[in-house]
Design an enzyme around this catalytic site. Structure first.
Site, short mmCIF file in Angstrom:
data_model
loop_
_atom_site.label_atom_id
_atom_site.label_comp_id
_atom_site.label_asym_id
_atom_site.label_seq_id
_atom_site.Cartn_x
_atom_site.Cartn_y
_atom_site.Cartn_z
CD GLU A 81 -2.58 1.74 0.53
OE1 GLU A 81 -3.40 0.93 0.04
OE2 GLU A 81 -2.50 2.93 0.18
CB CYS A 119 -14.12 2.30 2.55
SG CYS A 119 -15.53 2.09 3.64
CB CYS A 143 -17.75 4.32 3.86
SG CYS A 143 -17.06 3.46 2.47
CE LYS A 155 -20.96 8.39 3.88
NZ LYS A 155 -20.88 7.94 2.51
CE1 TYR A 208 -10.23 -1.75 7.91
CE2 TYR A 208 -9.51 -2.67 5.83
CZ TYR A 208 -10.52 -2.19 6.64
OH TYR A 208 -11.81 -2.17 6.18
N GLY A 251 -24.00 15.88 -8.99
CA GLY A 251 -25.32 15.55 -8.42
C GLY A 251 -25.40 14.10 -8.03
CE1 TYR A 258 -24.52 5.67 -3.44
CE2 TYR A 258 -24.06 5.95 -5.78
CZ TYR A 258 -24.57 5.19 -4.74
OH TYR A 258 -25.12 3.97 -5.00
CD GLU A 294 -23.08 9.86 0.84
OE1 GLU A 294 -23.69 8.79 0.86
OE2 GLU A 294 -21.84 9.91 0.89
NE ARG A 332 -22.76 15.62 -16.42
CZ ARG A 332 -21.73 14.95 -16.94
NH1 ARG A 332 -20.78 15.60 -17.58
NH2 ARG A 332 -21.65 13.65 -16.79
CB THR A 351 -16.84 -0.56 0.85
OG1 THR A 351 -16.09 0.62 0.65
CG2 THR A 351 -16.14 -1.44 1.87
CD GLU A 369 -46.46 0.51 11.36
OE1 GLU A 369 -47.31 -0.37 11.55
OE2 GLU A 369 -46.28 1.45 12.15
P1 NDP Z 1 -21.26 9.75 -9.01
O1 NDP Z 1 -20.96 8.98 -10.22
O2 NDP Z 1 -22.26 9.26 -8.04
O3 NDP Z 1 -21.73 11.22 -9.43
C1 NDP Z 1 -20.93 12.02 -10.26
C2 NDP Z 1 -21.70 13.28 -10.56
O4 NDP Z 1 -20.87 14.20 -11.23
C3 NDP Z 1 -22.91 13.04 -11.45
O5 NDP Z 1 -23.94 13.86 -10.99
C4 NDP Z 1 -22.41 13.46 -12.81
O6 NDP Z 1 -23.41 13.93 -13.66
C5 NDP Z 1 -21.49 14.59 -12.46
N1 NDP Z 1 -20.42 14.79 -13.45
C6 NDP Z 1 -19.62 13.85 -14.00
N2 NDP Z 1 -18.74 14.42 -14.84
C7 NDP Z 1 -19.00 15.75 -14.83
C8 NDP Z 1 -18.44 16.86 -15.51
N3 NDP Z 1 -17.42 16.73 -16.40
N4 NDP Z 1 -18.95 18.09 -15.27
C9 NDP Z 1 -19.99 18.24 -14.39
N5 NDP Z 1 -20.56 17.22 -13.72
C10 NDP Z 1 -20.06 15.99 -13.95
O7 NDP Z 1 -19.84 10.02 -8.36
P2 NDP Z 1 -19.39 10.55 -6.93
O8 NDP Z 1 -18.14 11.30 -7.21
O9 NDP Z 1 -20.50 11.23 -6.22
O10 NDP Z 1 -19.05 9.20 -6.15
C11 NDP Z 1 -18.20 8.23 -6.77
C12 NDP Z 1 -18.68 6.83 -6.48
O11 NDP Z 1 -18.35 6.50 -5.14
C13 NDP Z 1 -20.19 6.65 -6.55
O12 NDP Z 1 -20.62 6.37 -7.85
C14 NDP Z 1 -20.42 5.49 -5.63
O13 NDP Z 1 -20.23 4.30 -6.34
C15 NDP Z 1 -19.33 5.66 -4.59
N6 NDP Z 1 -19.88 6.26 -3.37
C16 NDP Z 1 -20.81 5.58 -2.66
C17 NDP Z 1 -21.35 6.11 -1.51
C18 NDP Z 1 -22.37 5.34 -0.75
O14 NDP Z 1 -22.48 4.13 -0.96
N7 NDP Z 1 -23.16 5.98 0.10
C19 NDP Z 1 -20.96 7.43 -1.02
C20 NDP Z 1 -20.01 8.08 -1.86
C21 NDP Z 1 -19.49 7.51 -2.98
P3 NDP Z 1 -24.32 12.95 -14.56
O15 NDP Z 1 -25.34 12.37 -13.65
O16 NDP Z 1 -24.91 13.88 -15.57
O17 NDP Z 1 -23.40 11.95 -15.14
#
Ligand code: NDP
Length: 458
Positions: free
Chosen positions: A35, A43, A48, A51, A99, A175, A177, A181, A198, A313, A443
């Site tokens: 690593e 995570c 995770c 966060k 870990y 927009g 995750y 959050e 967007r 994860t 429920e």
């Molecule tokens: P996501 O893929 O969830 O979201 C990315 C966002 O950025 C989307 O809204 C996307 O828009 C937008 N985007 C992508 N490229 C551009 C760009 N060039 N310009 C403007 N907007 C853009 O990624 P996150 O970064 O939020 O998280 C990464 C991953 O980590 C998640 O997909 C998830 O798998 C994991 N994660 C899980 C969590 C959980 O389980 N609670 C918490 C945090 C992360 P569009 O929708 O139009 O593509």
């Protein structure tokens, strides 16, 4: 007896890699893991775990406000960001140490350094060479940043956990995750929050009712959401603040203290030397693997975010366990990822398993939809208008529940149990036959008697 230094060399000490290494060692294999940052991976270190601690911290402001309706007089509360971050740091150091010590106790050789593959059986770790029969790539992902003028002024989820102070005004781009959050976290901690997305609605890919519901709740909590928007550039002002030009439906210039980019993540494969030794990567740099986690080079495997599939994860952990068991255990196995539940720790949180309404309509001729949209008992004594939404999607022909979705308090905790039923193929009649626990929000999953609508695939 293999003549290699190790039978299994794992590159990356996150969730997937650590699980694979420990399981392989448990089967008696000679295992090493390397690593280049801190054990625990995204995570534990900057995902995770920290966060969720911040989500808990942010929720107190709502709890203090709601307490009044239950007879409490709460004096004005004070919040200390440095104290929260120090507590969070202690916790992740403890977990990261665990870990490493668990790996050590399992008989895995724990190494620190940056790995590069010189050929399919040789790993270079900062100048030191190791030979390995099988190699597992579990290096995760890194934030993706689009190239716009001034992007160097933005932070990502890598930096957000270690800010020296809580920004007073934050602009969050994206927009997905991480964006929703952190919007909830910063807002709950008292910041002014604007989200620039967007598309036409946040959380693309989730059920549309959940997306709209979360949007409405976030706005009710004071978060400004600017849809159909594009960030054109970021400039640092003389006073240190940032000026962000946003174009689109609500073109404007936003003056803020921090800009958080949450625009997705990309596989972390740069510098590993994979393409050079014949490992096929996809267009985002992800390692292309088959159902068994095997890459296009027979003795090299990959699991988790680096494969650019489901970036969660628990999925990486399953994949890591499957690769290690296939190589060193009694029989080959593939990770079963047929029904992957997930949660978004927004405020309020989302729990979801199975298909969205849109997805289900593509798969089934007819679907039945059951919905309950209500104010929970708790909020009958608070000033908060927050509503909970619970939704079931049922294949009309088989009556199987193919999607279960919730947004509201404890949704993540509740959906885990529902996911077991969905995975087992429960029908709507099975849900109905289950005795409710009263009074709860959960429920509603077993008391949704009347269907809201039936929709037909056209
Ligand atoms: P996501 O893929 O969830 O979201 C990315 C966002 O950025 C989307 O809204 C996307 O828009 C937008 N985007 C992508 N490229 C551009 C760009 N060039 N310009 C403007 N907007 C853009 O990624 P996150 O970064 O939020 O998280 C990464 C991953 O980590 C998640 O997909 C998830 O798998 C994991 N994660 C899980 C969590 C959980 O389980 N609670 C918490 C945090 C992360 P569009 O929708 O139009 O593509």
């Amino acid at each position: 007896m293999s003549t290699f230094d190790y039978q299994f060399f794992v590159v990356g000490g996150g969730s997937g890699g650590v699980r694979a290494a420990r399981i392989a060692a448990g089967f008696g294999a000679r295992v090493a893991i390397a690593e280049n940052f801190r054990y625990g991976g995204t995570c534990v270190i900057r995902g995770c775990v920290p966060k969720k601690l911040l989500v808990h911290a942010a929720h107190f402001s709502a709890d203090f406000a709601d307490a009044e309706g239950f007879g409490w007089s709460v004096p004005p509360a004070q919040f200390s960001w440095p104290k929260l971050i120090a507590g969070k740091n202690d916790q992740i150091s403890r977990l990261s140490g665990m870990y490493e010590s668990n790996l050590d106790r399992s008989g895995v050789t724990v190494l620190h350094g940056s790995a590069r593959l010189l050929d399919p059986h040789t790993v270079d770790l900062d100048g030191k060479r190791f030979s390995a029969e099988h190699i597992l790539i579990a290096t995760g992902g890194i934030p993706f940043l689009p190239s716009i003028p001034g992007i160097e002024h933005a932070i990502t989820s890598n930096e957000v956990f270690d800010l020296a102070e809580l920004p007073r005004r934050v602009l969050i781009v994206g927009g997905g995750y991480i964006a929703v959050e952190f919007a909830g976290i910063f807002r709950g901690l008292g910041a002014e929050v604007t989200m620039a997305y967007r598309g036409e609605q946040i959380l693309r890919g989730f059920d549309d009712d959940l997306r709209q519901h979360l949007h409405d709740e976030m706005v009710a909590n004071g978060i400004r959401i600017v849809l159909h928007s594009d960030v054109k550039g970021i400039e640092r002002q003389q006073d240190g603040t940032l000026s962000v030009a946003v174009s689109g439906a609500a073109a404007d210039t936003h003056n803020v203290d921090a800009v958080l980019y949450a625009t997705g993540r990309v596989p972390n494969t740069e510098g590993l030397g994979l393409a050079e030794i014949g490992v096929t990567l996809d267009k985002k740099g992800g390692v292309v693997v088959d159902a068994m986690g095997r890459s296009t080079v027979a003795n090299i495997f990959a699991v988790g975010d680096v494969t650019n599939r489901i970036a969660l994860t628990p999925v990486a952990i399953r994949e890591g366990a499957a690769v290690a068991t296939s190589l060193f255990g009694p029989a080959p196995m593939a990770a079963d990822l047929t029904t992957v539940p997930s949660a978004v720790f927004s405020q309020p949180p989302i729990g979801t398993v199975g298909m969205s309404e849109t997805e289900a309509l593509k798969h089934y001729a007819e679907i039945d939809i059951y919905r309950a949209d209500f104010r929970s008992l708790r909020h009958s004594l608070t000033a908060r208008r927050e509503r909970t939404l619970i939704k079931l999607i049922v294949d009309a022909a088989s009556q199987r529940v193919v999607g279960a979705h919730m947004i509201g308090a404890d949704a993540a905790e509740i959906i885990q149990g529902v996911a077991i039923a969905i995975r087992m193929g429960a029908t709507k009649a099975d849900f109905d036959a289950t005795v409710a626990i009263h009074p709860t929000s959960a429920e509603e999953f077993v008391t949704l008697k009347e269907k809201t609508t039936r929709k037909r695939h056209d």
